[in-house]
Design an enzyme around this catalytic site. Structure first.
Site, short mmCIF file in Angstrom:
data_model
loop_
_atom_site.label_atom_id
_atom_site.label_comp_id
_atom_site.label_asym_id
_atom_site.label_seq_id
_atom_site.Cartn_x
_atom_site.Cartn_y
_atom_site.Cartn_z
N HIS A 94 -1.12 -2.20 9.42
CA HIS A 94 -2.32 -2.80 8.81
C HIS A 94 -3.35 -3.07 9.89
O HIS A 94 -3.03 -3.55 10.97
CB HIS A 94 -1.97 -4.14 8.12
CG HIS A 94 -3.15 -4.77 7.46
ND1 HIS A 94 -3.60 -4.40 6.22
CD2 HIS A 94 -4.02 -5.72 7.90
CE1 HIS A 94 -4.67 -5.10 5.91
NE2 HIS A 94 -4.95 -5.91 6.91
N ASP A 173 -3.26 -13.70 -4.48
CA ASP A 173 -4.15 -13.43 -3.35
C ASP A 173 -5.44 -12.77 -3.83
O ASP A 173 -6.53 -13.08 -3.36
CB ASP A 173 -3.46 -12.56 -2.31
CG ASP A 173 -4.49 -12.04 -1.31
OD1 ASP A 173 -5.05 -12.87 -0.59
OD2 ASP A 173 -4.75 -10.82 -1.27
N ARG A 180 -12.92 -16.57 -2.24
CA ARG A 180 -13.30 -16.75 -0.83
C ARG A 180 -14.54 -15.93 -0.49
O ARG A 180 -15.40 -16.38 0.27
CB ARG A 180 -12.12 -16.34 0.08
CG ARG A 180 -10.97 -17.34 0.03
CD ARG A 180 -9.73 -16.76 0.66
NE ARG A 180 -9.94 -16.38 2.03
CZ ARG A 180 -9.29 -15.40 2.66
NH1 ARG A 180 -8.37 -14.68 2.02
NH2 ARG A 180 -9.54 -15.12 3.91
N SER A 195 -3.13 -14.11 3.32
CA SER A 195 -3.61 -13.08 2.41
C SER A 195 -3.05 -11.71 2.80
O SER A 195 -2.48 -10.98 1.97
CB SER A 195 -5.15 -13.07 2.45
OG SER A 195 -5.67 -11.91 1.86
N LYS A 199 0.73 -9.59 1.00
CA LYS A 199 0.77 -8.23 0.46
C LYS A 199 1.74 -7.36 1.26
O LYS A 199 2.47 -6.54 0.70
CB LYS A 199 -0.64 -7.62 0.48
CG LYS A 199 -1.56 -8.27 -0.57
CD LYS A 199 -3.00 -7.83 -0.44
CE LYS A 199 -3.66 -8.44 0.76
NZ LYS A 199 -5.10 -8.59 0.74
N1 URA Z 1 -7.99 -8.64 4.42
C1 URA Z 1 -7.25 -9.27 3.50
O1 URA Z 1 -6.47 -8.64 2.79
N2 URA Z 1 -7.38 -10.60 3.35
C2 URA Z 1 -8.23 -11.34 4.12
O2 URA Z 1 -8.30 -12.54 3.95
C3 URA Z 1 -9.00 -10.67 5.08
C4 URA Z 1 -8.86 -9.31 5.22
#
Ligand code: URA
Length: 439
Positions: A94, A173, A180, A195, A199
């Site tokens: 990621h 999320d 947000r 967040s 995932k």
């Molecule tokens: N990417 C995400 O999935 N969540 C965040 O809060 C910031 C970047």
């Protein structure tokens, strides 16, 4: 006999008490956090209440136990996957996102070419950083959506998959992130870390390599913040049994020379063909080494699969399996303009954020979720830090299909390239490596 009306469920907490507690910097306990996420998912906690609580978190922070519990509660809001059934190691990656960050495109087939399963459940771009799916959709016929059985089959047969993340992983999320985005509560380490990691943990890979960007084009421009985010995410992985390593990498200047959707696919193909800009190759190889090591494949030089075409073979199979034609020409823009140097000298800096904003204004990115993107729009960076330029040399080429967008793109680049007389020494692309046992 008539059925009696359903009774209202008694709620064990009052969200206003939790908001007030966090506003006074009190730590929330496991029961409170579990209830909060669940009650928000059920609609008992209203969006404005969740927004107020997240603002209190931005200001007062969260401790390690709270962040772990928030992550666990978000995972529990949806389904989980398990790639353990594949019979080969599954390693995920990621990136926190940056300008010209096309690394996923060459990295996934590269690592898969060594017999590792690489699931990349990706998103679309919002704001000045591009989205992996938007880039791949510049390939004729390619489709982002896959069912879970299709994902497992592709990982088994080809090894690499890049596709849209479904809505079933950590749905809480998704709803929290949407709030947000419009309440100024994105840039806070506890919220970003929970967040992303909710995932990634729900995805169920055996290991995770994080690319945490730092610099003007990153979410968090300061090194201290990037370090804190990296360590928090690595700790979250360790706490849930997911082996996680983070590289903190430079995002003060764009990665490579191409920014935009088709532009970045074109540059990724150069890397897969054994060429490409040195910073893109260096970062792709550094991340590949980490992923291969996690899969127990030590002493492998990933560059060999770029040189001998085996990574490109996997790429072609991946693209075809999702309906794309890897040989089809990529879209070309109707309109092109250039920005030239107003003086000669050595390029000192190319500002990543300014280049990202220019590409976005040209139409490569979107202002709102669901907006269409222009796949041919983008910026080519001709001069990188350390290059010598003469007055009048081309610094940037801007491309787009809608001529009315051009001037705003040019305006964004007015100060983007700093030229001076001093010599410039290139810094490393990988700045730090963060593990669960400390740096
Ligand atoms: N990417 C995400 O999935 N969540 C965040 O809060 C910031 C970047």
């Amino acid at each position: 006999m008539q059925a009696s009306a359903p009774k209202h469920r008694a709620e064990p907490y009052d969200v206003v008490d939790l908001i007030t507690a966090k506003r006074h910097a009190k730590a929330l306990d496991e029961g409170e956090i579990d209830w909060l996420v669940d009650a928000f998912t059920r609609g008992v906690v209203a969006p404005e209440q969740m927004s107020a609580l997240m603002m209190a978190i931005v200001i007062q922070g969260m401790n390690r136990d709270e962040i772990r519990q928030l992550t666990a509660a978000m995972i529990a809001s949806g389904e989980t996957m398990d790639f353990g059934v594949l019979g080969k190691p599954a390693i995920d990656k990621h990136s926190t996102g940056g300008v010209g960050d096309k690394i996923t495109l060459p990295l996934v087939p590269l690592v898969a070419s060594f017999g590792v399963a690489v699931p990349q459940l990706s998103g679309r771009g919002l704001g000045h950083t591009g989205g992996t799916l938007d880039k791949l959709e510049s390939i004729a016929g390619w489709r982002a959506d896959m069912t879970n059985p299709e994902i497992y089959a592709a990982l088994d047969e080809i090894g690499g998959v890049i596709c849209a993340a479904g809505t079933s992983l950590a749905p809480a999320d998704k709803r929290m992130y949407a709030l947000r985005d419009v309440t100024g509560t994105v840039a806070a380490v506890p919220l970003i870390a929970s967040s992303i990691m909710s995932k990634k943990i729900a995805e169920g890979a055996g290991g995770l390599v994080l690319d945490v960007k730092v610099g003007s084009g990153a979410f968090l421009p300061e090194l201290d913040e990037a370090r804190e985010l990296a360590q928090t995410m690595v700790n979250l992985g360790a706490d849930s049994g997911l082996e996680t390593v983070a590289l903190i990498t430079d995002m003060d200047q764009p990665l490579g020379r191409e920014v935009g959707n088709a532009n970045e696919v074109r540059e990724s193909l150069e890397v897969l063909a054994g060429g490409g800009p040195s910073d893109v190759v260096e970062l792709t190889v550094a991340l590949a080494r980490e992923m291969l090591a996690m899969a127990g494949k030590l002493d492998i030089d990933p560059r060999q699969a770029l040189a001998d075409g085996s990574a490109m073979d996997v790429w072609n199979r991946m693209i075809r399996s999702q309906g794309g034609d890897p040989q089809a020409p990529l879209p070309e823009a109707n309109e092109r303009e250039v920005v030239r140097a107003t003086r000669g000298g050595t390029v000192q800096r190319v500002d990543a954020r300014a280049v990202g904003v220019a590409a976005w204004r040209l139409g490569a990115g979107r202002a709102r979720p669901g907006d269409p993107v222009d796949h041919a729009a983008g910026v080519t960076v001709h001069a990188k830090p350390g290059d010598l330029v003469a007055a009048g040399d081309v610094l940037f080429t801007l491309a787009c299909d809608n001529a009315s967008r051009m001037q705003r793109g040019i305006d964004s680049l007015a100060e983007a390239c700093e030229i001076g007389d001093a010599a410039h020494e290139a810094g490393p692309i990988v700045l730090e490596r963060v593990t669960a046992n400390g740096r």
